[in-house]
Design a protein around this motif. Structure first.
Motif, PDB file in Angstrom:
ATOM      1  N   GLY A 619     -34.956 -50.109  45.756  1.00 14.90           N
ATOM      2  CA  GLY A 619     -34.853 -48.812  45.095  1.00 14.90           C
ATOM      3  C   GLY A 619     -34.540 -48.920  43.615  1.00 14.90           C
ATOM      4  O   GLY A 619     -35.149 -48.239  42.779  1.00 14.90           O
ATOM      5  N   ILE A 620     -33.587 -49.794  43.271  1.00 17.36           N
ATOM      6  CA  ILE A 620     -33.182 -49.924  41.860  1.00 17.36           C
ATOM      7  C   ILE A 620     -34.294 -50.556  41.031  1.00 17.36           C
ATOM      8  O   ILE A 620     -34.628 -50.097  39.928  1.00 17.36           O
ATOM      9  CB  ILE A 620     -31.884 -50.748  41.765  1.00 17.36           C
ATOM     10  CG1 ILE A 620     -30.727 -49.966  42.405  1.00 17.36           C
ATOM     11  CG2 ILE A 620     -31.555 -51.089  40.315  1.00 17.36           C
ATOM     12  CD1 ILE A 620     -29.447 -50.767  42.542  1.00 17.36           C
ATOM     13  N   ILE A 621     -34.900 -51.643  41.547  1.00 19.85           N
ATOM     14  CA  ILE A 621     -35.953 -52.332  40.781  1.00 19.85           C
ATOM     15  C   ILE A 621     -37.147 -51.419  40.565  1.00 19.85           C
ATOM     16  O   ILE A 621     -37.721 -51.344  39.471  1.00 19.85           O
ATOM     17  CB  ILE A 621     -36.366 -53.629  41.500  1.00 19.85           C
ATOM     18  CG1 ILE A 621     -35.188 -54.621  41.518  1.00 19.85           C
ATOM     19  CG2 ILE A 621     -37.584 -54.251  40.841  1.00 19.85           C
ATOM     20  CD1 ILE A 621     -35.431 -55.837  42.379  1.00 19.85           C
ATOM     21  N   PHE A 622     -37.570 -50.694  41.607  1.00 19.14           N
ATOM     22  CA  PHE A 622     -38.692 -49.782  41.451  1.00 19.14           C
ATOM     23  C   PHE A 622     -38.353 -48.645  40.502  1.00 19.14           C
ATOM     24  O   PHE A 622     -39.210 -48.172  39.744  1.00 19.14           O
ATOM     25  CB  PHE A 622     -39.102 -49.218  42.820  1.00 19.14           C
ATOM     26  CG  PHE A 622     -40.380 -49.822  43.322  1.00 19.14           C
ATOM     27  CD1 PHE A 622     -41.602 -49.285  42.972  1.00 19.14           C
ATOM     28  CD2 PHE A 622     -40.357 -50.959  44.121  1.00 19.14           C
ATOM     29  CE1 PHE A 622     -42.773 -49.859  43.417  1.00 19.14           C
ATOM     30  CE2 PHE A 622     -41.517 -51.534  44.572  1.00 19.14           C
ATOM     31  CZ  PHE A 622     -42.749 -50.986  44.229  1.00 19.14           C
ATOM     32  N   THR A 623     -37.106 -48.211  40.532  1.00 20.96           N
ATOM     33  CA  THR A 623     -36.707 -47.141  39.600  1.00 20.96           C
ATOM     34  C   THR A 623     -36.786 -47.626  38.161  1.00 20.96           C
ATOM     35  O   THR A 623     -37.211 -46.884  37.257  1.00 20.96           O
ATOM     36  CB  THR A 623     -35.272 -46.678  39.938  1.00 20.96           C
ATOM     37  OG1 THR A 623     -35.243 -46.181  41.282  1.00 20.96           O
ATOM     38  CG2 THR A 623     -34.832 -45.574  38.990  1.00 20.96           C
ATOM     39  N   VAL A 624     -36.378 -48.874  37.899  1.00 18.74           N
ATOM     40  CA  VAL A 624     -36.500 -49.446  36.553  1.00 18.74           C
ATOM     41  C   VAL A 624     -37.958 -49.475  36.113  1.00 18.74           C
ATOM     42  O   VAL A 624     -38.311 -49.117  34.976  1.00 18.74           O
ATOM     43  CB  VAL A 624     -35.883 -50.852  36.504  1.00 18.74           C
ATOM     44  CG1 VAL A 624     -36.169 -51.526  35.163  1.00 18.74           C
ATOM     45  CG2 VAL A 624     -34.382 -50.792  36.753  1.00 18.74           C
ATOM     46  N   ALA A 625     -38.851 -49.893  37.066  1.00 11.92           N
ATOM     47  CA  ALA A 625     -40.277 -49.953  36.725  1.00 11.92           C
ATOM     48  C   ALA A 625     -40.823 -48.576  36.423  1.00 11.92           C
ATOM     49  O   ALA A 625     -41.556 -48.370  35.419  1.00 11.92           O
ATOM     50  CB  ALA A 625     -41.043 -50.587  37.887  1.00 11.92           C
ATOM     51  N   VAL A 626     -40.497 -47.598  37.263  1.00 13.81           N
ATOM     52  CA  VAL A 626     -40.994 -46.235  37.040  1.00 13.81           C
ATOM     53  C   VAL A 626     -40.389 -45.661  35.751  1.00 13.81           C
ATOM     54  O   VAL A 626     -41.052 -44.942  34.993  1.00 13.81           O
ATOM     55  CB  VAL A 626     -40.683 -45.349  38.254  1.00 13.81           C
ATOM     56  CG1 VAL A 626     -41.064 -43.898  37.977  1.00 13.81           C
ATOM     57  CG2 VAL A 626     -41.410 -45.864  39.492  1.00 13.81           C
ATOM     58  N   SER A 627     -39.107 -46.015  35.497  1.00 16.35           N
ATOM     59  CA  SER A 627     -38.459 -45.530  34.265  1.00 16.35           C
ATOM     60  C   SER A 627     -39.151 -46.079  33.016  1.00 16.35           C
ATOM     61  O   SER A 627     -39.305 -45.381  32.009  1.00 16.35           O
ATOM     62  CB  SER A 627     -36.978 -45.927  34.266  1.00 16.35           C
ATOM     63  OG  SER A 627     -36.307 -45.367  35.361  1.00 16.35           O
ATOM     64  N   CYS A 628     -39.578 -47.355  33.101  1.00 20.55           N
ATOM     65  CA  CYS A 628     -40.303 -47.939  31.969  1.00 20.55           C
ATOM     66  C   CYS A 628     -41.621 -47.214  31.752  1.00 20.55           C
ATOM     67  O   CYS A 628     -42.026 -46.943  30.599  1.00 20.55           O
ATOM     68  CB  CYS A 628     -40.551 -49.416  32.214  1.00 20.55           C
ATOM     69  SG  CYS A 628     -39.054 -50.429  32.164  1.00 20.55           S
ATOM     70  N   VAL A 629     -42.339 -46.914  32.842  1.00 21.73           N
ATOM     71  CA  VAL A 629     -43.612 -46.196  32.720  1.00 21.73           C
ATOM     72  C   VAL A 629     -43.358 -44.804  32.163  1.00 21.73           C
ATOM     73  O   VAL A 629     -44.118 -44.307  31.306  1.00 21.73           O
ATOM     74  CB  VAL A 629     -44.311 -46.118  34.086  1.00 21.73           C
ATOM     75  CG1 VAL A 629     -45.591 -45.294  33.982  1.00 21.73           C
ATOM     76  CG2 VAL A 629     -44.620 -47.514  34.607  1.00 21.73           C
ATOM     77  N   LEU A 630     -42.256 -44.159  32.631  1.00 16.83           N
ATOM     78  CA  LEU A 630     -41.925 -42.833  32.102  1.00 16.83           C
ATOM     79  C   LEU A 630     -41.592 -42.903  30.620  1.00 16.83           C
ATOM     80  O   LEU A 630     -42.026 -42.039  29.833  1.00 16.83           O
ATOM     81  CB  LEU A 630     -40.736 -42.272  32.902  1.00 16.83           C
ATOM     82  CG  LEU A 630     -40.215 -40.895  32.456  1.00 16.83           C
ATOM     83  CD1 LEU A 630     -41.316 -39.838  32.595  1.00 16.83           C
ATOM     84  CD2 LEU A 630     -38.980 -40.494  33.273  1.00 16.83           C
TER      85      LEU A 630
END
Length: 812
Positions: A619-630
């Motif tokens: 959850g945390i790693i994917f959130t970091v990835a999505v946050s970078c895309v955002l």
């Protein structure tokens, strides 16, 4: 003066032993100087002829003077009647007790009577030399239960005792899962001289039960004459083949029944009763009795009025002057060697009870005699003691009497005025010459603990030869084999049923089970449903094809991601890499690399650490990835807005804003995961219910709500990113990534949108594989959609990766 009574008209040869038992016991006592010295006991035997009127008449005659029937009148010599022994059956005993009780004369019954037939309170002067039939009932039940005979026939004497037996056994049957196949009542007194309609009717009724092949076990209740009557009915039904008839039954007889031969039955075959199981009054074999009986011959005692008739019947000869020599009794015939049903040289249970009754009276007289001595009121002539002794004076001594008989067995009365000893269980072995031997196979012990009241040596039982040495079966229908359960038939007794296959998920591992049952959680039913097999513990391992395929994909994409990072770092000064925040690009690629590697946490046997790390790390790693895309998307939008005249957005452009977006979004997910781990963390568990034949070893999420909250938060960020990228996809900016981000978010949202129903609809290893596939697919979607165009320009179209091309593209 003592009285003994016989149970059938005329002389039944085997019952003559009862009279001899009296004579034998009194002879021993009179010769024993330690018991009643200088006192001689006598006895008198009378017969009721199985007639109620004669029973009353004979009892009253005992109370009258010697020559006249005038009760209570004492004008001349009176009989010294102190006690009475009799009778064998309850009807005779009750009639005698009604008269003798008025005079408080002790009466000793030597047959086992049904409970309630003689009430202790109504007959306080009646003593029982054997227990009541109560223990015998439970002995029969234990016998039937052991051999699983649940379809049992009953032949009972047609009187009150027989009716009481039927009612008692029917109740015990229903309580112990047994049914009566039939209840056939047999007349109490056979009338063979006149085969009237009643006899014909009984013959017709008895034929069907006798030929009932399902009811192999049959209980016979009554007296010895009942068995005579039963054999007569069988003979009349099958006269031609009576010696070879195969009435293949297991006969279970009660204590009042003895196998006797009388009249023409002496020549009938007894083989049909081979293997019978007889409940008998406890007995001991007295060797001295055989020695006492052996020399008996006609004329041995002139006062024995039974011996002549007995001798004629037993040896088929006659006394008289006009009798032909071929039919005349010589008097030299020998009692030894006669068949046991005709006459036995060993005491039967009833004779042994009579023997003990004589000794009870002797010890009672002895106690009374010695008590007079202790009181120093002894009359000089001991014979005067009996003349002055009254019957009612014996009761205090009888109630506290306790002694060891000649065989060392303790004889005493309990509070119900009964002597213990229980019952013997005998197996009847019949020989070709019509003689038989009764083998003791067990005992019924009254008052024993439940389950210990019956002791039987089951392996020593000899069965009827028609069963071919196989334990007989007595059931309404075939047993239900394991894998089946019983289903009752409408309108029939519960012992008659159909056998139906166990329903899905249930088994039966024994025969004749009422209901099937579920296997333990860690086992599953066999295919034939007659047992359980251990479930296989499964988890998604590295060794199986699905596991190593997913590992190969995860490692391949991890290597590709690492290669992309290295390629971009090599061309870090080119415009296409420097565009849209180079640091964000590196952060995104590193998080994607970790996403691919995090999928490996879901493989292998679940442990405490792996379960704790799986979902939060993902959850945390994917959130970091999505946050970078955002953050990239927002940067594109802010860059376009900054180009407008008078805009103040330029001051927000830069690394700080992007870093704040990534950090703030990631901290939100980190907070959710922290609450999850702090309140209800995931843990290793076993799912035994989802699959019928396998146990799933998995990580229990702990809190389902927190799991879906993590997915919802990540989905919320993805949705915002998708909307912003979709709106910014056509903005005129150099190397605008919005279009590629839009494609990546479409892939990302599609994967995780389909993940929820796919995850809920799968079990076991497939459920874990679905989550791993979703992680790999969504990560690969981001990697390909966002970075494939960059790699294409860097490697295949380097001429486009220049400032001039960027300006030309912006001016279009």
């Amino acid at each position: 003066m003592l009285c003994e009574r016989r149970e059938s008209p005329g002389v039944v040869p085997k019952f003559y032993q009862h009279a001899l038992a009296i004579a034998f016991a009194i002879n021993e006592i009179n010769k024993n100087p330690k018991i009643l010295p200088n006192i001689t006991l006598g006895f008198h035997i009378c017969d009721s002829y199985s007639n109620l009127w004669m029973t009353y008449r004979t009892t009253l005659n005992l109370l009258s003077k010697r020559l006249r029937f005038v009760p209570n009148y004492e004008c001349d010599g009176k009989k010294s009647l102190l006690a009475v022994i009799g009778g064998l059956g309850s009807d005779t005993s009750v009639l005698m007790a009604d008269v003798l009780g008025l005079y408080k004369i002790p009466q000793f019954t030597y047959g086992s009577l049904a409970p309630g037939e003689i009430h202790t309170s109504q007959h306080p002067y009646l003593y029982h030399m054997v227990p009541t039939e109560d223990p015998q009932y439970m002995g029969i039940i234990r016998l039937l239960q052991h051999f699983r005979w649940i379809w049992v026939g009953m032949f009972v004497v047609d009187n009150e005792s027989g009716e009481h037996f039927v009612q008692t056994m029917e109740l015990l049957f229903s309580q112990n899962g047994i049914c009566s196949a039939f209840v056939q009542r047999i007349p109490q007194q056979p009338n063979l001289d006149d085969l009237d309609e009643t006899v014909v009717e009984v013959l017709l009724k008895i034929y069907e039960p006798l030929t009932n092949q399902k009811a192999s076990a049959c209980i016979v209740y009554g007296e010895s004459v009942t068995m005579v009557w039963l054999r007569t009915l069988i003979f009349l039904q099958d006269q031609e083949n009576i010696r070879y008839s195969e009435y293949r039954k297991v006969w279970i007889t009660t204590t009042q029944i003895d196998f006797i031969l009388t009249g023409p039955q002496k020549y009938w075959d007894l083989q049909m009763f081979e293997g019978a199981i007889a409940f008998m009054i406890h007995q001991k074999d007295l060797l001295q009795f055989g020695e006492f009986v052996q020399p008996i011959k006609p004329g041995w005692n002139e006062r024995d009025g039974f011996l002549k008739d007995f001798w004629e019947q037993i040896f088929d000869c006659f006394f008289g002057e006009t009798i032909p020599d071929s039919e005349k009794c010589t008097g030299e015939e020998k009692l030894a060697g006669l068949p046991e049903p005709l006459f036995g040289m060993h005491l039967t249970g009833h004779s042994y009870s009579i023997y003990n009754a004589i000794y009870v009276l002797a010890h009672t007289f002895h106690e009374k005699y010695t008590s007079r001595l202790r009181q120093k009121t002894m009359i000089e002539n001991p014979d005067v003691l009996l003349q002055h002794l009254q019957p009612w004076q014996l009761h205090p001594f009888l109630q506290r009497l306790s002694f060891n008989n000649t065989e060392g067995e303790t004889v005493s009365f309990n509070e119900k005025r009964e002597i213990g000893g229980g019952f013997d269980i005998m197996n009847v072995v019949i020989f070709p010459n019509n003689s038989f031997h009764q083998v003791k196979i067990g005992r019924v012990i009254p008052g024993a603990l439940e389950g210990d009241e019956v002791v039987i040596d089951w392996d020593s039982i000899v069965w009827h030869r028609g069963f071919n040495k196989v334990v007989p079966i007595s059931v309404c229908n075939e047993y239900c084999h394991p894998g089946f359960q019983k289903k009752s038939k409408e309108g029939e007794k519960f012992c008659c049923y159909d056998c139906v296959l166990c329903p899905a998920g249930r088994i039966s591992n024994q025969t004749d089970m009422d209901d099937c049952f579920k296997c333990p959680e860690d086992e599953y039913p066999k295919e034939n449903k007659n047992g359980c097999l251990p479930k296989l513990v499964i988890f998604l391992s590295y060794e199986e094809p699905l596991g190593w395929s997913l590992v190969s994909v995860a490692l391949s994409f991890s290597l590709i991601t690492a290669w992309v990072i290295g390629l971009l770092m090599k061309h870090k000064d080119t415009p296409i890499v420097k565009a849209n925040n180079r640091d964000l690009t590196y952060t995104l690629l590193i998080s994607l690399l970790l996403c691919f590697l995090s999928s490996l946490l879901f493989l292998g046997r679940p442990g405490k650490l792996s379960c704790l790390l799986q979902q939060p790390a993902f959850g945390i790693i994917f959130t970091v990835a999505v946050s970078c895309v955002l953050a990239k998307t927002i940067t594109v939008v802010m860059a376009f807005m900054a180009t407008k005249p008078g805009s103040n957005m330029k001051k927000w452009l830069g690394r700080r804003t992007a870093n704040c977006i990534v950090l703030s979004c990631s901290l939100g997910q980190l907070g959710i995961c922290s609450v999850w781990l702090g309140t209800s963390p995931p843990f290793p568990a076993f799912d035994m219910q989802s699959l019928s034949e396998e146990i799933i070893e998995l990580c229990n999420g702990g809190s389902v709500i927190m799991f879906y909250l993590v997915l919802s938060y990540m989905g919320f960020l993805s949705l915002i990113c998708f909307m912003l990228a979709f709106l910014a996809r056509k903005l005129p900016d150099s190397f605008n990534e919005a279009k590629f981000i839009t494609f990546s978010m479409v892939v990302f949202c599609s994967v995780w949108g389909s993940f929820v129903p796919a995850y809920l609809s799968t079990k076991g290893k497939q459920m874990v594989a679905v989550e791993i596939f979703s992680i790999l697919a969504s990560s690969a979607g981001l990697l390909i959609c966002i970075f494939a165009p960059k790699i294409y320009i860097i490697l295949l179209r380097p001429e486009l990766n220049t400032k001039e091309q960027i300006r030309r593209w912006k001016n279009k």
